[in-house]
Structure formats: C-alpha cells, structure tokens
Design an enzyme around this catalytic site. Structure first.
Site, PDB file in Angstrom:
ATOM      1  N   HIS A 214       0.609  -9.042   5.540  1.00 26.99           N
ATOM      2  CA  HIS A 214       1.627  -8.011   5.341  1.00 26.99           C
ATOM      3  C   HIS A 214       2.265  -7.700   6.690  1.00 26.99           C
ATOM      4  O   HIS A 214       1.667  -7.931   7.749  1.00 26.99           O
ATOM      5  CB  HIS A 214       0.993  -6.749   4.765  1.00 26.99           C
ATOM      6  CG  HIS A 214       0.504  -6.902   3.361  1.00 26.99           C
ATOM      7  ND1 HIS A 214       0.206  -5.829   2.566  1.00 26.99           N
ATOM      8  CD2 HIS A 214       0.253  -8.009   2.602  1.00 26.99           C
ATOM      9  CE1 HIS A 214      -0.198  -6.248   1.375  1.00 26.99           C
ATOM     10  NE2 HIS A 214      -0.185  -7.577   1.382  1.00 26.99           N
TER      11      HIS A 214
ATOM     12  N   GLU B  75       2.798  -4.938   8.329  1.00 26.21           N
ATOM     13  CA  GLU B  75       2.064  -4.012   9.194  1.00 26.21           C
ATOM     14  C   GLU B  75       0.875  -4.711   9.856  1.00 26.21           C
ATOM     15  O   GLU B  75       0.647  -4.542  11.056  1.00 26.21           O
ATOM     16  CB  GLU B  75       1.563  -2.807   8.383  1.00 26.21           C
ATOM     17  CG  GLU B  75       2.654  -1.985   7.738  1.00 26.21           C
ATOM     18  CD  GLU B  75       3.001  -2.420   6.319  1.00 26.21           C
ATOM     19  OE1 GLU B  75       3.438  -1.558   5.538  1.00 26.21           O
ATOM     20  OE2 GLU B  75       2.844  -3.613   5.979  1.00 26.21           O
TER      21      GLU B  75
ATOM     22  N   CYS C  36       0.481  -0.173   2.094  1.00 25.53           N
ATOM     23  CA  CYS C  36      -0.498  -0.270   1.017  1.00 25.53           C
ATOM     24  C   CYS C  36      -1.857   0.206   1.543  1.00 25.53           C
ATOM     25  O   CYS C  36      -2.013   0.507   2.729  1.00 25.53           O
ATOM     26  CB  CYS C  36      -0.573  -1.708   0.505  1.00 25.53           C
ATOM     27  SG  CYS C  36      -1.349  -2.853   1.667  1.00 25.53           S
TER      28      CYS C  36
ATOM     29  N   CYS D 164      -3.109  -1.992   4.454  1.00 19.63           N
ATOM     30  CA  CYS D 164      -2.373  -1.736   5.697  1.00 19.63           C
ATOM     31  C   CYS D 164      -2.702  -0.360   6.261  1.00 19.63           C
ATOM     32  O   CYS D 164      -2.841  -0.195   7.478  1.00 19.63           O
ATOM     33  CB  CYS D 164      -0.878  -1.890   5.466  1.00 19.63           C
ATOM     34  SG  CYS D 164      -0.403  -3.599   5.130  1.00 19.63           S
TER      35      CYS D 164
END
Length: 174
Positions: free
Chosen positions: A71, A73, A102, A105
């Site tokens: 992801h 992040e 999420c 993250c």
C-alpha cells in the site's frame, strides 16, 4: 464525486486544510493517479518532516509487485528505512494519504511513531467505489480506532479534499 445511491449525510464531513496540508495532500493525490496509471489501486502517500522536508513519497504498487502489503503508506514508510531518522523526528512528521489508511497501514503508522496523519477520501466513501465484491472489501475499522488504541498521540485529520481524492477512484474499482 460520483457516488451512486448513497445518502451524503451518512458520510463524515469534510475537514478544511491550511495551505501546507493542502499542498502535501495534493502531492499524495498525484501519486494516487500515478498508481492507477500503472495498474495499481489508486492510492498515494507523502511523508513530511516537521520542518517541511519531504522525507518519502510513494504509490500503491500491489498489482505490479504481487505484494498485498504494498500500500502507498507502507511503501512510503519502507522508503524511510535506513535514513537514520529518530523516533522523535518521526513523531514530528506528518503522513499524507490520498485515502484513509486501512487497518494494516494504520498499524504501520503506529509502529513508525509518525505523529500526524492527514487523509483525503474516507473509508466510508471508498467502500461505495469498491462495491460488494469480496476481493475489494476491507476491514470496516477506522484508522482513528487504531490510533486511539496507541499509547502515544497520533493526530488524525480528514477527510479532506474529498472530490480531488475521489477522482482517481472513479471507475477504478468495478
């Protein structure tokens, strides 16, 4: 933003940003468009020091890499590795995310000691884009819930620049 059959009152209100936060969140949104152009989910992230230095920038890359943890992040946090930043320096940093982080993250942000998060489109609006397909569902837990469980303060600002952050998602999920 094109949200089908969704009462807008069910969504969190947009947060106004100052010039600095707006500038860096827009950089994260640019990364979300780059991620989409490369065939990934449309998310971007930028990490900025308390002094205003961009420490890391990243896009989501899980389609390219086959790594489900890639992801934006997490990719930005990984880019910090080896830079020799102290926990105190990271506590003063802000992570800008084009979409609400999420659960995974948010946990990575917690472990990194980043002290502040500013995000664009919220998870509730993202769920409308994602639809009900099982391969697009997320854990319905806000990053704020993860941050509240932290023993150190993590300031969380968002949603902000919602329409700008949503643009990369329009048509990307179905």
């Amino acid at each position: 933003m094109n949200l089908p059959d969704s009462p807008l009152s069910a969504f969190p209100e947009e947060t106004a940003l100052d010039e600095r936060d707006g500038r860096y969140l827009r950089k994260a949104i640019v990364w979300s468009h780059a991620a989409r152009r490369r065939g990934n989910r449309p998310f971007g992230s930028v990490i900025v020091s308390a002094a205003g230095e961009v420490l890391a920038e990243a896009a989501n890359s899980n389609a390219e890499t086959g790594d489900c943890t890639a992801h934006a992040e997490v990719n930005a946090l990984r880019a910090l590795a080896g830079r020799g930043l102290t926990r105190e320096e990271l506590a003063g940093a802000t992570l800008y995310a084009s979409g609400e982080p999420c659960v995974m993250c948010a946990g990575a942000i917690f472990w990194s000691n980043i002290g502040r998060v500013v995000f664009g489109i919220d998870a509730q609006r993202l769920r409308v884009f994602r639809g009900e397909r099982q391969d697009q569902r997320d854990a319905e837990l806000s990053c704020r819930d993860v941050f509240r469980a932290s023993p150190h303060a993590i300031e969380c600002i968002g949603p902000a620049l919602i329409d700008e952050a949503a643009a990369a998602h329009d048509g990307a999920w179905k």
